[in-house]
Motif scaffolding. Structure first.
Motif, PDB file in Angstrom:
ATOM      1  N   ASN A  17      -9.205 -32.212  12.071  1.00  0.00           N
ATOM      2  CA  ASN A  17      -9.095 -33.530  11.383  1.00  0.00           C
ATOM      3  C   ASN A  17      -7.938 -33.554  10.358  1.00  0.00           C
ATOM      4  OD1 ASN A  17      -9.897 -31.689   9.196  1.00  0.00           O
ATOM      5  ND2 ASN A  17     -11.656 -32.961   8.553  1.00  0.00           N
ATOM      6  N   LEU A  18      -6.893 -32.579  10.662  1.00  0.00           N
ATOM      7  CA  LEU A  18      -5.927 -32.439  10.103  1.00  0.00           C
ATOM      8  C   LEU A  18      -4.856 -33.677  10.371  1.00  0.00           C
ATOM      9  CD1 LEU A  18      -5.099 -28.815  10.186  1.00  0.00           C
ATOM     10  CD2 LEU A  18      -6.044 -30.113   8.295  1.00  0.00           C
ATOM     11  N   ALA A  19      -3.964 -34.204   9.521  1.00  0.00           N
ATOM     12  CA  ALA A  19      -2.986 -35.325   9.793  1.00  0.00           C
ATOM     13  C   ALA A  19      -1.879 -35.058   9.160  1.00  0.00           C
ATOM     14  CB  ALA A  19      -3.775 -36.571   9.235  1.00  0.00           C
ATOM     15  N   GLN A  20      -0.842 -35.377   9.954  1.00  0.00           N
ATOM     16  CA  GLN A  20       0.708 -35.359   9.131  1.00  0.00           C
ATOM     17  C   GLN A  20       0.763 -36.710   8.488  1.00  0.00           C
ATOM     18  OE1 GLN A  20       4.268 -35.404  11.272  1.00  0.00           O
ATOM     19  NE2 GLN A  20       3.247 -34.560  13.031  1.00  0.00           N
ATOM     20  N   GLN A  21       0.223 -37.712   8.915  1.00  0.00           N
ATOM     21  CA  GLN A  21       0.429 -39.282   8.624  1.00  0.00           C
ATOM     22  C   GLN A  21      -0.974 -39.875   8.607  1.00  0.00           C
ATOM     23  OE1 GLN A  21       3.603 -41.653   9.933  1.00  0.00           O
ATOM     24  NE2 GLN A  21       4.787 -39.711  10.576  1.00  0.00           N
ATOM     25  N   GLY A  22      -1.183 -40.826   7.746  1.00  0.00           N
ATOM     26  CA  GLY A  22      -2.348 -41.265   8.072  1.00  0.00           C
ATOM     27  C   GLY A  22      -3.587 -40.509   7.689  1.00  0.00           C
ATOM     28  N   SER A  23      -4.759 -40.538   8.121  1.00  0.00           N
ATOM     29  CA  SER A  23      -5.912 -39.579   7.991  1.00  0.00           C
ATOM     30  C   SER A  23      -6.979 -39.965   9.252  1.00  0.00           C
ATOM     31  CB  SER A  23      -6.677 -40.027   6.905  1.00  0.00           C
ATOM     32  OG  SER A  23      -7.390 -41.303   6.526  1.00  0.00           O
ATOM     33  N   PHE A  24      -7.961 -39.088   9.397  1.00  0.00           N
ATOM     34  CA  PHE A  24      -8.982 -39.134  10.418  1.00  0.00           C
ATOM     35  C   PHE A  24     -10.454 -38.863   9.754  1.00  0.00           C
ATOM     36  CE2 PHE A  24      -5.353 -37.322  12.553  1.00  0.00           C
ATOM     37  CZ  PHE A  24      -5.190 -38.244  13.820  1.00  0.00           C
ATOM     38  N   THR A  25     -11.237 -40.030  10.053  1.00  0.00           N
ATOM     39  CA  THR A  25     -12.297 -39.941   9.491  1.00  0.00           C
ATOM     40  C   THR A  25     -13.267 -38.772   9.884  1.00  0.00           C
ATOM     41  OG1 THR A  25     -13.260 -41.554  11.039  1.00  0.00           O
ATOM     42  CG2 THR A  25     -12.540 -42.526   8.874  1.00  0.00           C
ATOM     43  N   ASP A  34     -12.956 -40.379  16.076  1.00  0.00           N
ATOM     44  CA  ASP A  34     -13.043 -41.378  15.074  1.00  0.00           C
ATOM     45  C   ASP A  34     -13.719 -42.724  15.660  1.00  0.00           C
ATOM     46  OD1 ASP A  34     -12.064 -39.833  13.306  1.00  0.00           O
ATOM     47  OD2 ASP A  34     -10.521 -41.174  12.670  1.00  0.00           O
ATOM     48  N   SER A  89      -2.752 -42.894  12.628  1.00  0.00           N
ATOM     49  CA  SER A  89      -3.068 -41.697  12.237  1.00  0.00           C
ATOM     50  C   SER A  89      -2.294 -40.589  13.283  1.00  0.00           C
ATOM     51  CB  SER A  89      -4.283 -41.401  12.297  1.00  0.00           C
ATOM     52  OG  SER A  89      -5.153 -42.291  11.509  1.00  0.00           O
ATOM     53  N   THR A 101      -1.422 -36.534  14.100  1.00  0.00           N
ATOM     54  CA  THR A 101      -1.890 -35.279  14.113  1.00  0.00           C
ATOM     55  C   THR A 101      -0.526 -34.575  13.804  1.00  0.00           C
ATOM     56  OG1 THR A 101      -1.233 -34.512  16.316  1.00  0.00           O
ATOM     57  CG2 THR A 101      -3.417 -35.686  16.169  1.00  0.00           C
TER      58      THR A 101
END
Length: 568
Positions: free
Chosen positions: A385-393, A416, A471, A473
């Motif tokens: 669930n890692l993100a470099q931009q935005g996010s993941f629920t 998501d 989002s 990754t």
């Protein structure tokens, strides 16, 4: 016009012979409807309807600024060419005053499946939005020609096919034209689209074509295909294109096309002809020379190579395997590659393949039976669930798989469920590049990189774009040809956490920083443990002896270590 109609028809026929057979799945050759715009003055009223009624709310869609009229100053035929003119002109109509006028034409002809060719010169003035397109005959749109008699379905459930649009993709290079599909599956958004560059756009005529079969929709510029819409699953949500559609020609002003300059006076779209082709001749001949063989094989795909000949120019291939079935079309005498995907590794599959033509005449040697097995997996996968931009629920699944020796298939599945209008782009880290991925099904996207060097390290991530956000990754590292765990560019070499290594039953942490999450993966990328906020020790008694990778996440850092487990 500068060339005779006979010469034009010959050129179109020649172009079809040389280009269409290799680029479209079904060739349509019988002219069933056309307008050559031979008579100066008003449009042929038996073929065209002026759509002028403003939608509810007093304005056209997308924030457009124009009134559509039936005035001769906005649409007329001159010297064998239809001219649609958008102009700066104050007009009060239907109780609303607007600063621009234009024309929006509906064909009084609707059809299901076939090819349309429109030879046109497209204006490129800033703030203009010229379009050649189709809508479902069943649309409930006020003022449309078919609405009163056939309107039962709202947009986008009726389906929309945009053959050519210009002016709404300002970020694209000069001369870029776009084709798009709008369906309920994309909530009407412009998710399914393609484009290409038209040389000398605005000053030269080009032929804008759309080839629509029961299996796919292909868009062409001057006889060359540049985008095909072919969803893996065809239903009312993804494929409302099994019913009649009618043509629209118009120029909109402003809105998505941007601001109209203060010095704008008028812009003209010129249309030399509109032609629709279908196959209407009775066909009683059966396909001949039907063959089928196995092509390339991976751990999850098997390629079927299909061929045959038919007097109609097209064949339909039906494939059944287990409880699954699929249908595709190909051109007579040209090998068709059909890739069956979503298969299991090291598994035997048997395929029953039939050939017929569009009239239902079956090949004499139906059915051909082929059997083969998928290969084992060379690659690695995981969940994050890692993100470099935005996010993941929730997160995403990812997999890198080497196909043969020099191709890598990259697959991502977004877990998501709260994101609408989803599309995915593969990001290359260096030099940066963005490539749209193919939607396999649901929220699963894939793209295959070819021409890779065995042993080379790839760095790729994925951008998931959706309504009102995106989002992204991290960049994951993968070595071509390896079975390995994936690495990311976010891993740190700072040893703020030390593992007891090797370990038995429990793994101990000597730490100076609080740990938020620990994941343990096998060498093949299978996630074995996923623990949030562990204590200073982690129970690994259920893991067999072997070599693993541990990914540790703190508030600021993520790093990976090899873990050796000895339970003997």
């Amino acid at each position: 016009m500068f060339i005779s109609r006979i010469a034009q028809l010959f050129c179109i026929f020649f172009m079809g012979i040389n280009f269409s057979y290799s680029q479209v799945d079904v060739v349509y050759s019988d002219l069933v409807w056309s307008d050559e715009f031979e008579t100066n003055g008003a449009l042929n009223a038996t073929k065209w309807h002026h759509q002028t009624q403003i939608p509810a709310g007093g304005s056209w869609y997308n924030g457009e600024l124009q009134h559509y009229t039936n005035f001769l100053t906005n649409s007329f035929v001159e010297n064998g060419v239809l001219k649609i003119v958008a102009k700066r002109e104050v007009l009060n109509n239907q109780g609303v005053t607007k600063q621009f006028t234009s024309a929006r034409l509906n064909s009084k002809f609707a059809y299901t499946y076939g090819r349309v060719d429109i030879r046109a010169k497209v204006p490129t003035n800033q703030g203009t939005w010229p379009a050649l397109w189709l809508l479902g005959k069943n649309i409930t749109e006020p003022g449309g020609f078919f609405a009163a008699t056939h309107g039962t379905t709202p947009w986008p459930a009726c389906g929309e096919i945009d053959i050519m649009e210009h002016g709404i993709t300002q970020s694209q290079p000069q001369g870029y034209i776009q084709s798009a599909i709008h369906t309920p599956s994309s909530s009407g958004a412009t998710i399914n689209h393609g484009g290409t560059i038209a040389n000398n756009l605005g000053n030269s005529f080009h032929v804008y074509s759309m080839n629509w079969s029961p299996f796919q929709i292909t868009f062409l510029l001057d006889g060359v295909a540049f985008y095909t819409y072919n969803p893996a699953v065809k239903n009312a949500s993804t494929w409302p294109f099994n019913a009649a559609q009618y043509l629209l020609l118009n120029i909109a002003m402003g809105g998505v096309a941007g601001n109209v300059p203060s010095n704008f006076n008028q812009a003209t779209m010129e249309i030399d002809y509109v032609r629709v082709y279908q196959n209407i001749q009775a066909d009683t001949q059966i396909p001949t020379n039907f063959t089928a063989s196995i092509g390339a094989i991976t751990s999850s795909t098997i390629e079927l190579l299909l061929n045959g000949t038919d007097n109609s120019g097209s064949l339909v291939y039906g494939v059944t395997y287990g409880t699954n079935s699929t249908t595709t079309a190909g051109n007579s005498g040209i090998q068709k590659s059909l890739v069956i995907s979503g298969l299991n590794p090291n598994t035997n599959y048997s395929f029953s393949i039939n050939a017929s033509d569009l009239s239902g005449n079956n090949a004499a040697n139906n059915a051909i039976i082929l059997s083969t097995s998928t290969t084992g997996v060379t690659g690695c996968a995981g969940t994050s669930n890692l993100a470099q931009q935005g996010s993941f629920t929730t997160g995403y699944n990812y997999a890198f798989e080497t196909l043969g020796t020099n191709s890598v298939k990259i697959t991502y599945e977004l877990l998501d469920t709260d994101k609408v209008g989803l599309i995915a782009y593969l990001w290359r880290q260096s030099p940066f590049a963005e490539t749209q991925m193919t939607n396999v099904s649901g929220r699963i996207f894939t793209h295959t990189l070819t021409g890779q060097t065995p042993g080379a390290t790839l760095n790729y991530g994925v951008k998931f774009a959706y309504a009102n956000g995106m989002s992204v990754t991290p960049y994951y590292q993968y070595v071509v040809g390896n079975n390995c765990n994936l690495d990311t560019d976010q891993f740190s070499n700072q040893k703020t956490i030390i593992l007891q290594n090797p370990a038995r039953d429990v793994v101990l942490f000597d730490q100076s920083t609080a740990i938020e999450n620990v994941k343990i993966y096998s060498l093949l990328g299978q996630k074995m443990l996923d623990i949030n906020q562990p204590n200073s020790s982690l129970n690994i008694s259920k893991l067999a002896s072997g070599v693993y990778f541990v990914i540790i996440q703190t508030e600021q850092l993520i790093y990976k270590e090899k873990l050796i487990i000895r339970q003997d």
